[in-house]
Scaffold this active site. Structure first.
Site, PDB file in Angstrom:
ATOM      1  N   GLU A 118       0.785  -1.239   0.000  1.00  0.00           N
ATOM      2  CA  GLU A 118       0.000   0.000   0.000  1.00  0.00           C
ATOM      3  C   GLU A 118       0.817   1.290   0.000  1.00  0.00           C
ATOM      4  O   GLU A 118       0.813   2.048   0.978  1.00  0.00           O
ATOM      5  CB  GLU A 118      -0.979   0.007   1.170  1.00  0.00           C
ATOM      6  CG  GLU A 118      -1.967  -1.130   1.117  1.00  0.00           C
ATOM      7  CD  GLU A 118      -3.114  -0.983   2.113  1.00  0.00           C
ATOM      8  OE1 GLU A 118      -3.061  -0.084   2.965  1.00  0.00           O
ATOM      9  OE2 GLU A 118      -4.066  -1.765   2.019  1.00  0.00           O
TER      10      GLU A 118
ATOM     11  N   GLU B  99      -5.798  -8.262  -0.020  1.00  0.00           N
ATOM     12  CA  GLU B  99      -6.536  -7.986   1.220  1.00  0.00           C
ATOM     13  C   GLU B  99      -7.962  -7.619   0.869  1.00  0.00           C
ATOM     14  O   GLU B  99      -8.199  -6.860  -0.080  1.00  0.00           O
ATOM     15  CB  GLU B  99      -5.953  -6.791   1.998  1.00  0.00           C
ATOM     16  CG  GLU B  99      -4.665  -7.064   2.708  1.00  0.00           C
ATOM     17  CD  GLU B  99      -4.142  -5.839   3.477  1.00  0.00           C
ATOM     18  OE1 GLU B  99      -4.960  -4.985   3.905  1.00  0.00           O
ATOM     19  OE2 GLU B  99      -2.914  -5.752   3.622  1.00  0.00           O
TER      20      GLU B  99
HETATM   21  C1  FCB Z   1      -4.948  -2.063   5.159  1.00  0.00           C
HETATM   22  C2  FCB Z   1      -3.620  -2.503   5.732  1.00  0.00           C
HETATM   23  C3  FCB Z   1      -3.725  -3.596   6.740  1.00  0.00           C
HETATM   24  C4  FCB Z   1      -4.950  -3.444   7.629  1.00  0.00           C
HETATM   25  C5  FCB Z   1      -6.184  -3.198   6.806  1.00  0.00           C
HETATM   26  C6  FCB Z   1      -7.446  -3.074   7.621  1.00  0.00           C
HETATM   27  O1  FCB Z   1      -4.844  -0.754   4.714  1.00  0.00           O
HETATM   28  O2  FCB Z   1      -2.753  -2.959   4.710  1.00  0.00           O
HETATM   29  O3  FCB Z   1      -2.528  -3.633   7.469  1.00  0.00           O
HETATM   30  O4  FCB Z   1      -4.735  -2.505   8.597  1.00  0.00           O
HETATM   31  O5  FCB Z   1      -6.008  -2.049   6.034  1.00  0.00           O
END
Ligand code: FCB
Length: 461
Positions: A171, A359
């Site tokens: 990210e 994610e």
């Molecule tokens: C993302 C992050 C991860 C977690 C999620 C909820 O931005 O990569 O570490 O905190 O959000």
């Protein structure tokens, strides 16, 4: 409730289901075996930065409970584990001596996965920059990109033979805008010059790390994990549509354009270029190295409207209200359509390699009642978003896998421990793990699928 068996049947046999975590959020053992402080340790110690002044000293105590946690992953029946490696364990000062004890921990982690038949998806940087590097300016300094390349080479020399996949960064949007412009994440900077310097040096760090990975471990597929914004204009007015284009350049293009096109976006550059650091000859070619895959982290859409006053800096947009009334406990709008929107938009704009959803998940803070956690809304979130992934695969988008965020409740950055994203509940007082209803459901989904068949080796003769 969506039946996990019928949902599983919508995915190809070689689709990877996994779970994800990050080092600082789960490991604890902040001073063990030679680890030194990261910028997050320092940030947690400053009043007013992290809810309740929570910190990562103990977290989920994963460092000391490694085997138990790997057993848990195995029990969930998933094929792959996405974890991050803590730079301050490997090179505690960022540069200088390498800490063998830190490498030993990840050796055990990787071997522990292999022994259980779990594929290893490592991320080299999930925000825990060695604090010592702040003495040179942290990511605002070009020397941090060079230090990152050496760290990447060190990790790959030791673990590369057993990794199934590696990502350079998690990210960049958060590392740059959230941490250097909005001041919400470490190092808490609120300064456009700092952010723009960090931007180019972080992009360069990615490219340099790709070079290092390829030279040490050429067989390991290398990628980059981006939380691309699913930018949706509030209305179809030309002003809002233009605002959405500017938002795309700022929130996505600042990372995607250099990595996938070898240039910074046009309007972004016109507005902010003069405040960027020197882009040396050859930098953009390094950043533009071809990747084997990219990762999308998606949670919620970004709705924008034009800000006619054009205050401050590019991109001159303002937040537009949510469309769906459904929100998770962290306040993020639930909108599965945002996932298809961003994938379709990005594959239209760029020549992208295959994608993993690295994610996706939801914050709901239900506690244990009579030994169980009924988190039905999280289960529904997963079912709805996975169904969108299945639709996208049906439309031939090359999505190879999906990682639930997260394996277990953990340190949710500026929110501390109060926001829970786990498939597994963690009682921080006792470190007891309890698989939630969503975790049981995800396990059924992951195990419902036929195991991928092993192709016989084709002989050259
Ligand atoms: C993302 C992050 C991860 C977690 C999620 C909820 O931005 O990569 O570490 O905190 O959000």
């Amino acid at each position: 409730m969506i039946d996990p068996q019928s949902l599983a049947a919508r995915f190809p046999r070689n689709f990877t289901f996994g779970v994800a975590t990050a080092a600082f959020q789960i490991e604890g053992a902040a001073r063990a075996d030679g680890r030194k402080a990261s910028i997050w340790d320092a940030f947690c110690n400053m009043p007013g930065r992290v809810h309740n002044r929570d910190n990562g000293d103990v977290a989920c105590d994963h460092y000391n409970r490694l085997d138990e946690d790997l057993d848990l992953i195995k029990e969930l029946g998933v094929e792959a584990y996405r974890f991050s490696i803590a730079w301050p364990r490997i090179v505690p000062d960022g540069t200088g001596p390498i800490n063998e004890a830190g490498l030993d921990f990840y050796d055990r982690l990787v071997d522990g996965c292999k022994a259980r038949g779990i594929k290893t998806f490592a991320t080299l940087y999930h925000w825990d920059l060695p604090l010592a590097l702040m003495g040179d300016g942290g990511w605002t300094s070009r020397s941090t990109a060079i230090a990152f390349q050496r760290y990447a080479r060190t990790v790959m020399a030791r673990l590369g033979d057993r990794l199934d996949s590696v990502a350079t960064l998690n990210e960049p949007w958060c590392i740059i805008w959230l941490s250097h412009l909005y001041g919400i994440h470490a190092p808490g900077e609120k300064n456009m010059e700092a952010a723009l310097h960090a931007l180019h040096h972080l992009n360069l760090a990615h490219g340099l790390a790709v070079e290092a990975i390829r030279s040490e471990a050429p067989h390991v597929p290398v990628g980059l994990v981006l939380n691309a914004a699913s930018v949706i204009p509030e209305t179809q007015s030309s002003a809002d549509k233009a605002a959405a284009e500017r938002a795309h350049e700022f929130h996505n293009g600042a990372f995607f354009d250099p990595v996938f096109k070898g240039e910074y976006p046009e309007h972004f550059l016109a507005a902010l270029g003069p405040r960027m650091p020197v882009i040396e000859d050859g930098d953009l070619a390094i950043i533009n190295a071809k990747l084997d895959w990219w990762g999308l982290n998606y949670y919620t859409p970004m709705r924008v409207a034009d800000d006619a006053e054009k205050p401050g800096d590019f991109p001159w947009t303002k937040a537009a209200p949510p469309v769906s009334e459904v929100k998770t406990d962290i306040g993020w709008e639930v909108f599965p359509g945002g996932l298809s929107h961003v994938i379709e938009d990005l594959y239209r704009r760029y020549e992208l390699p295959p994608c993993y959803i690295t994610e996706n998940g939801a914050c709901y803070n239900m506690e244990v009642v009579d030994g169980a956690v009924d988190d039905t809304p999280r289960l529904a979130y997963y079912a709805d978003h996975l169904s969108v992934v299945a639709d996208l695969i049906g439309k031939n988008y090359p999505i190879k896998g999906y990682f639930a965020w997260s394996l277990m409740d953990n340190f949710e950055w500026a929110e501390g421990y109060r926001m829970r994203f786990g498939l597994v509940h963690v009682d921080y007082a006792t470190q007891k793990r309890t698989v939630k209803k969503s975790g049981l459901w995800y396990a059924e989904l992951a195990s419902a699928r036929d195991q991928p068949t092993v192709r016989p080796a084709v002989s050259a003769s």
